[in-house]
Each structure stands twice: as structure tokens, then as C-alpha cells.
Design an enzyme around this catalytic site. Structure first.
Site, mmCIF file in Angstrom:
data_model
loop_
_atom_site.group_PDB
_atom_site.id
_atom_site.type_symbol
_atom_site.label_atom_id
_atom_site.label_comp_id
_atom_site.label_asym_id
_atom_site.label_seq_id
_atom_site.Cartn_x
_atom_site.Cartn_y
_atom_site.Cartn_z
ATOM 1 N N CYS A 1 0.751 -1.214 -0.092
ATOM 2 C CA CYS A 1 0.029 -0.032 -0.046
ATOM 3 C C CYS A 1 0.938 1.233 0.005
ATOM 4 C CB CYS A 1 -0.834 -0.032 1.279
ATOM 5 S SG CYS A 1 -1.673 -1.458 1.709
ATOM 6 N N ARG B 1 -4.767 1.212 -1.311
ATOM 7 C CA ARG B 1 -4.437 -0.369 -1.172
ATOM 8 C C ARG B 1 -4.308 -1.039 -2.315
ATOM 9 N NH1 ARG B 1 -8.885 -4.999 0.566
ATOM 10 N NH2 ARG B 1 -7.391 -6.418 1.556
ATOM 11 N N LEU B 2 -3.167 -1.967 -2.361
ATOM 12 C CA LEU B 2 -2.945 -2.937 -3.354
ATOM 13 C C LEU B 2 -3.373 -4.134 -2.521
ATOM 14 C CD1 LEU B 2 -1.843 -4.151 -6.168
ATOM 15 C CD2 LEU B 2 0.492 -4.206 -5.007
ATOM 16 N N ASN C 1 1.550 -0.234 5.782
ATOM 17 C CA ASN C 1 2.008 -0.411 4.316
ATOM 18 C C ASN C 1 3.104 -1.656 4.459
ATOM 19 O OD1 ASN C 1 3.436 -0.698 1.928
ATOM 20 N ND2 ASN C 1 4.835 0.880 2.214
ATOM 21 N N GLY C 2 2.776 -2.788 3.916
ATOM 22 C CA GLY C 2 3.697 -4.005 4.162
ATOM 23 C C GLY C 2 3.250 -5.257 4.241
ATOM 24 N N ASP D 1 -3.598 -8.973 8.323
ATOM 25 C CA ASP D 1 -2.306 -8.686 9.203
ATOM 26 C C ASP D 1 -2.381 -7.358 9.649
ATOM 27 O OD1 ASP D 1 -1.936 -7.567 6.557
ATOM 28 O OD2 ASP D 1 0.215 -7.887 6.601
ATOM 29 N N ILE E 1 15.231 -10.159 -17.353
ATOM 30 C CA ILE E 1 15.225 -9.533 -18.631
ATOM 31 C C ILE E 1 16.538 -9.868 -19.245
ATOM 32 C CG2 ILE E 1 13.563 -7.739 -18.097
ATOM 33 C CD1 ILE E 1 15.944 -6.013 -17.216
ATOM 34 N N SER F 1 12.352 -11.920 -4.273
ATOM 35 C CA SER F 1 13.618 -11.451 -4.927
ATOM 36 C C SER F 1 14.857 -12.015 -4.229
ATOM 37 C CB SER F 1 13.522 -9.879 -4.962
ATOM 38 O OG SER F 1 13.981 -9.371 -3.720
ATOM 39 N N GLY F 2 15.988 -11.716 -4.492
ATOM 40 C CA GLY F 2 16.928 -12.220 -3.797
ATOM 41 C C GLY F 2 17.875 -11.067 -3.181
#
Length: 647
Positions: free
Chosen positions: A2, A50-51, A75-76, A100, A291, A363-364
Site C-alpha cells: 500500500c 490499497r494493493l 504498508n507492508g 495482518d 530480462i 527477490s534475492g
């Protein structure tokens, strides 16, 4: 995932203006395109974009407790929220949602300010408690999620995920902080807690702050820090097994999602390890994306394909044009501050590609800092052995003199480029590391800045950032010390900033299992010899992953995520470089030495020197001035999406 924003009256209970709050909230529409909500009451305004990822049906924010005396914007992701729900239910709390975010509200009611110590995840949040007349703000331990705030002269406290939400309010001065500018030209970013604007701050990672209405502005305080004890006596074999278990646990926690999930796959050790772990616990094929570059010097897509084939992932690859430099102005708008890491370009593109297929990507990121993967770490350790052999006073005299007189031979074979090594040997450990990671080192900044700007700096040097963190590191182990410095500076100011803004520009949530704080804490107990052995970085990590990844992935030379700046600036961007760096906008600040700017441009474009990194740093600063400082009317509008540049 978010975007959050808000207004808190620190003096009285004035009612916020809805239009201002709406403008602040909508400036971050890209962070949360699914829903947007405002809450206004006397003394408080909260905004949320909000996502939707978890509890799509009932996870709207702001979210309140039962009597609405406590309000949260967040957010998170809290990865242990189901475990916390059980614990809090056992303590007598009930839950209306499966989110959450409600867990944080109940945790605040139960533990107060200590609630943050119970959270495992990436987060930035603000909790208003009407009974206590307080606003509590907190940021996750590793600084994965951003948090900006500013106290205005009239007593209003502004806060938001991105600086643009504060600028959208209209009351924050755009006066630049010379100290932040000094940090930018040294490091490529303004280091926490500073922002480029004098009146705004970033909340530091692992910090929280409690504002109480009617009281003096408080100082933020740390609630967590990593401590390198290096005292774990575990055998290497057992450490390899435990590392795989801890990685699997960190990955498993990050697979919770009600939206399509996948992973970035560059073909490097870190992202490949995350994908291998995901594949071992998912019933469906992992969605992976990478990519490729049409310049073979920067293309490692064939290594990503090896991992994709081994684990039979749903792999998607897009070719990015090597002359993909049209993002300069877009990036300036996106980051709100000058930001000089050119890998922001491919990061933007890989996020753009991923969002076409998934909403959440693992992700790494963090692997190099956590496991000891950077080449500069090995170079530093080599120099440290030499520094340890001679007293500091002797080193400073002998090698300081050699560093001053030895020519800078960028064109020569590596073994002849001794100037940097001599300079490093003349310094303390922290000074040497700061020098090695600086984009424009001290002597270059001394020539770059005008006398006027030096007066404004009043003696300030960006090294003070490293000096402050070095004093708090609690270790004199050479590797642990610089890992700690990177946790506090480069990982937060560069890596996490880059990934957060690039992913959120495309409404993509990125999760980083290699920054799981229990994993970080455990690794800090291991001796440094398990992280770097000889010339092999990430030693333990690579050994642990040998059963899961081929040697062609684990032991190949590191390529990085780079773009061909040197060629651009002598070719397709040649005139643009001149126009930007020698043009009116930089000159109008009065902060730069025109003769030195001309030297940088001419020496690079003639091929005499490679000044691509300093030139990019200057170009991005000039773009920031045009796109952010000079265009306040654009702040508050959605961030423009750059057209895909896939071949």
C-alpha cells in the site's frame, strides 16, 4: 502492499482539510490502485491506497479497534500474523477480519509500543490512539518499506510512504539540505534519517517514534539492531543444513497471498536460491521472470534459463534494448530525491515485466550484504591485512603520500591502478570503506563544489554517516564491521529504495526472504570465515546450495545488474550529457565549479577517463531539480508509467 499518508495536529485538535489529504493520498495511487480511503477526525487525517494481497474482502484501511479509539494505516506484510492472531486470541482479543493489519491494532492494544518487537515482516505504519492523544510510527528492521515525515511550523505533522505525498500537501518547503546533497554526491542517495529537503526526514530502519499531542517533538528510538557476536561454534556441515532450513522458512512465510505470485530470476546465486526453495514447496510451477540485454556484456539470461529449466518454472524473458535511457526523467519523478544507481533502469523494467503476470514477486535482494558477496568486501579484507601489519601513523604518512602523488590510471591494467589502494591503506577501516564505496570521493567533491556551497556545508562531510554507524557497530571484525555499515547505509538508501519505488510504480509487491530478520540475526553469530574464504564470497551460502544449484550458477563470476553508461555518454547521450551538466539548471544553484564540470564531460567523452558514474550522478541531480523542485504543480499527480522498451 500500500501507500499510507496522514496528518497529525501535534498542538491542538484542528480538523484537517479533506482536499489536502485527498491530494496527498492520490499522489501515491500507483502504490495501491485497488482501493483508496480517507479518515478525518479532529486533530487527525489518515489516507490509504490499497494493493490487495491478503484478506482482499475485509482488509480495508484505515482499520480501527472496537470503539474506534485506535486507528491504523499500514504498508507492508506481517508474515507471522497468523501466529500472532492465535496468541492475541488466547489473551482475550477477537478479530473481525483475516488481515495482518488488524493484528497490529490488537498488538498495540496488548503490548503498546513494544508491539513492534513482535512483528516479523516488512512494514511502515502509523497508529493513532485517541485515548492517549498519541501517534506511534514505526519502520521495519531492515528498512524494506519507506516512511517519510515532516513537522511544519504550524504544528501539523505530515507523514507518508513517499516524499511526494508530503510535497502534495503544499506546506512543505522545497528548500534543499546541503548536507543531503553532500551525501548524495558521495553515496548516490541521501542517507537516513536525512532527506534532500531540509524540513523532511526518513524514519530509520528498526526505529519508532511516539508523538504526544501538546508535548515537544520527540526523537526516534531504535527498537532493534543486529549484533555481530561471531561466537557460534556450529560445524560447517551443520551450518549448511541449518541455513537451508532457515531459507526455506523465510521463503515459506512469504508465499502467503491471495494474488498470483512469482519470483525474479536473474541467474545469480541469490535469486536462484530463492527460486529453488520456492520450487521445493509449491505444488504449481513457480512463475519466474527475467530480462535480457541485447548487449552481451550485460546479459546473463542464459544462466536464468538454466535454473528455470532445472525447476521447470513458468519462465518469461524479455529483451531490453541496450539504449534504454528514456527513463531519466521518469526516475527523477518516481524517487522524489536525487538517486544515482543506474541499475534503477533494469530494475524498473523487470518490475514492469513481472507485473504483467504476477502481483507478488520474491527477490534475492540482500544476499550480497547478508552472506558477504561483494567484491569490495574481499578487497577490503585484503587491505585490512596490510593495515594490520603497520601502525596507523606510519601508514598515514607513507601511503598517504603515495596516494597523493600516484597518477589515476583508469586506462591501465588493474595491477597498475595503485592510487586507490594507497589511499585506502592510509585510512582507518571505516574511512577506507567509505572511500571505496563513494561515487565522487573526497578530492573529487572538493573540486566539484563551489566555494559558496562549501560555505553552506560548514565543514560537513558525508563520512560522518559512516562514522556514526561505525561507532554503533559493536564489532571490530573487518567483515562484520562493513556488513553492518552496509545494512545501515547502502542496503537501505540504495537497494531497498530502488526496489520499493520501481516495484510500486507498477503496483507490484516484492518480498525479500534474504532480509528475514531471524536469518540476519543467526548469520551474525557465525564467524566471518564461513562467509568469505580466500577469494570466495558467500562461501557458506554457496556450499549450502550445492545440492540444489549447479556450479555454473554458484561459482561463475558475478555480473551485476548494470547498464552501459560509459558508451551512452560517448554516443547516443553525448549531447544530452553536455546540455544537462553544463546547462543553466545546475549553474543556477551556484553550487558547482564550472571548470570541473567541463573537465568531467570532456575527459570522459574524449576517452581519457571513465567518469560515467559521476556524470550519471550529476545528470540525475539535474533531472531531480527540473522534475521535482521546479515542478511542484506536478506533485500530487499519479507517477507516469514509461512505455515498455522490450525488443
Amino acid at each position: 502492499m500500500c501507500g499510507i499518508t496522514g496528518l497529525f495536529d501535534t498542538r491542538q485538535t484542528r480538523t484537517p482539510e479533506r482536499e489536502r489529504l485527498h491530494r496527498m493520498n492520490e499522489s501515491q495511487h500507483h502504490r495501491g490502485p485497488d482501493e483508496g480511503e480517507l479518515h478525518i477526525q479532529p486533530g487527525l487525517g489518515l489516507g490509504h491506497r490499497r494493493l490487495s494481497i491478503i484478506d482482499i474482502a475485509t482488509g480495508q484501511q484505515p482499520i480501527f479497534n472496537d470503539d474506534r479509539s485506535v486507528a491504523l494505516v499500514f504498508n507492508g506484510e506481517i508474515y507471522n500474523y497468523l501466529e500472532l492472531m492465535q496468541e492475541l486470541r488466547a489473551a482475550g482479543y477477537s478479530f473481525r477480519t483475516k488481515s495482518d493489519s488488524e493484528t497490529i491494532v490488537r498488538a498495540w492494544e496488548h503490548w503498546g509500543e513494544d508491539c513492534v518487537k513482535h512483528l516479523r515482516g516488512m512494514f511502515a505504519f502509523a497508529i493513532h490512539d485517541a485515548r492517549r492523544q498519541t501517534l506511534f510510527m514505526a519502520r521495519d528492521r531492515m528498512g524494506v518499506k519507506p516512511f517519510h515525515y515532516a513537522l511544519l511550523p504550524d504544528g501539523w505533522l505530515l507523514f507518508g510512504s513517499e516524499l511526494k505525498s508530503l510535497l502534495a500537501h503544499g506546506g512543505l518547503s522545497r528548500e534543499l539540505d546541503p548536507h543531503a546533497v553532500e551525501e548524495y554526491f558521495a553515496l548516490g542517495y541521501a542517507a537516513e534519517p536525512r532527506t534532500v529537503f531540509k524540513g523532511a526526514k526518513k524514519l530509520e530502519p528498526g526505529h519508532c517514534v511516539l508523538w504526544k499531542r501538546g508535548e515537544a517533538p520527540p526523537q526516534s528510538r531504535p527498537y532493534w539492531d543486529v549484533r555481530f557476536t561471531l561466537d557460534n561454534t556450529i560445524s560447517q556441515r551443520d551450518a549448511e543444513v541449518e541455513l537451508r532450513q532457515r531459507l526455506d522458512e523465510a521463503v515459506k512465510l512469504r508465499l502467503q497471498s491471495e494474488r498470483t505470485l512469482g519470483a525474479f530470476l536473474s541467474g545469480g546465486v541469490d535469486s536462484s536460491a530463492v527460486v529453488a526453495s520456492m520450487a521445493g514447496m509449491m505444488s504449481e510451477p513457480v512463475n519466474t521472470c527475467s530480462i535480457a540485454f541485447d548487449d552481451p556484456k550485460f546479459n546473463e539470461s542464459q544462466f536464468a534459463q538454466i535454473v528455470a529449466d532445472r525447476y521447470k518454472t513458468n519462465h518469461r524473458v524479455e529483451m531490453v534494448k541496450s539504449d534504454d535511457f528514456d527513463l531519466i526523467d521518469t526516475l527523477a519523478r518516481l524517487y522524489d530525491e536525487p538517486y544515482a544507481d543506474s541499475s534503477a533502469i533494469p530494475t524498473y523494467r523487470v518490475c514492469q515485466l513481472a507485473r504483467q503476470h504476477v502481483t507478488v514477486a520474491l527477490s534475492g535482494d540482500g544476499g550480497d550484504e547478508t552472506f558477504g558477496g561483494y567484491r569490495r568486501y574481499r578487497m577490503h579484507l585484503m587491505e585490512e591485512r596490510m593495515r594490520a601489519a603497520l601502525p596507523y601513523g606510519l601508514r598515514k604518512t607513507v601511503f598517504g603520500t603515495l596516494g597523493r602523488v600516484y597518477p589515476k590510471l583508469d586506462w591501465a591494467p588493474r595491477f597498475l591502478r595503485g592510487k586507490t589502494t594507497f589511499e585506502g591503506l592510509a585510512r582507518s577501516s571505516v574511512q577506507a570503506y567509505f572511500h571505496s564505496v563513494s561515487i565522487l570521493r573526497g578530492p573529487m567533491r572538493a573540486q566539484l563544489f563551489s566555494d559558496q556551497f562549501k560555505r553552506e556545508l560548514a565543514g560537513y562531510n558525508a563520512f560522518e554517516v559512516f562514522e556514526r554507524h561505525g561507532a554503533a557497530a559493536g564489532t571490530d571484525d573487518p567483515l562484520a564491521l562493513i556488513q553492518y555499515l552496509d545494512y545501515k547505509t547502502y542496503l537501505v538508501g540504495d537497494i531497498n529504495t530502488k526496489v520499493d519505488r520501481a516495484s510500486m510504480a507498477h503496483s507490484l509487491e516484492v518480498r525479500e526472504p534474504l532480509m528475514d530478520h531471524p536469518l540476519i540475526e543467526w548469520l551474525a553469530t557465525l564467524p566471518s570465515s564461513l562467509k568469505i574464504q580466500g577469494q570466495e564470497g558467500k562461501y557458506l551460502f554457496k556450499k549450502a546450495m550445492e545440492p540444489l544449484l549447479p556450479d555454473d550458477i554458484l561459482y561463475r563470476p558475478k555480473m551485476g545488474f548494470a547498464v552501459p553508461l560509459a558508451r551512452w555518454f560517448r554516443g547516443p547521450l553525448k549531447q544530452r550529457v553536455r546540455d544537462a551538466i553544463l546547462g543553466e539548471r545546475l549553474a543556477s544553484t551556484g553550487w558547482f565549479n564550472r571548470a570541473y564540470l567541463e573537465h568531467l564531460v570532456d575527459a570522459h567523452q574524449s576517452g581519457k577517463s571513465d567518469y560515467s558514474a559521476p556524470l550519471w550522478t550529476l545528470m540525475m541531480f539535474e533531472a531531480f531539480l527540473r522534475q521535482v523542485v521546479d515542478a511542484p504543480e506536478s506533485i500530487g499527480l499519479p507517477v507516469p508509467q514509461a512505455a515498455p522498451q522490450f525488443a
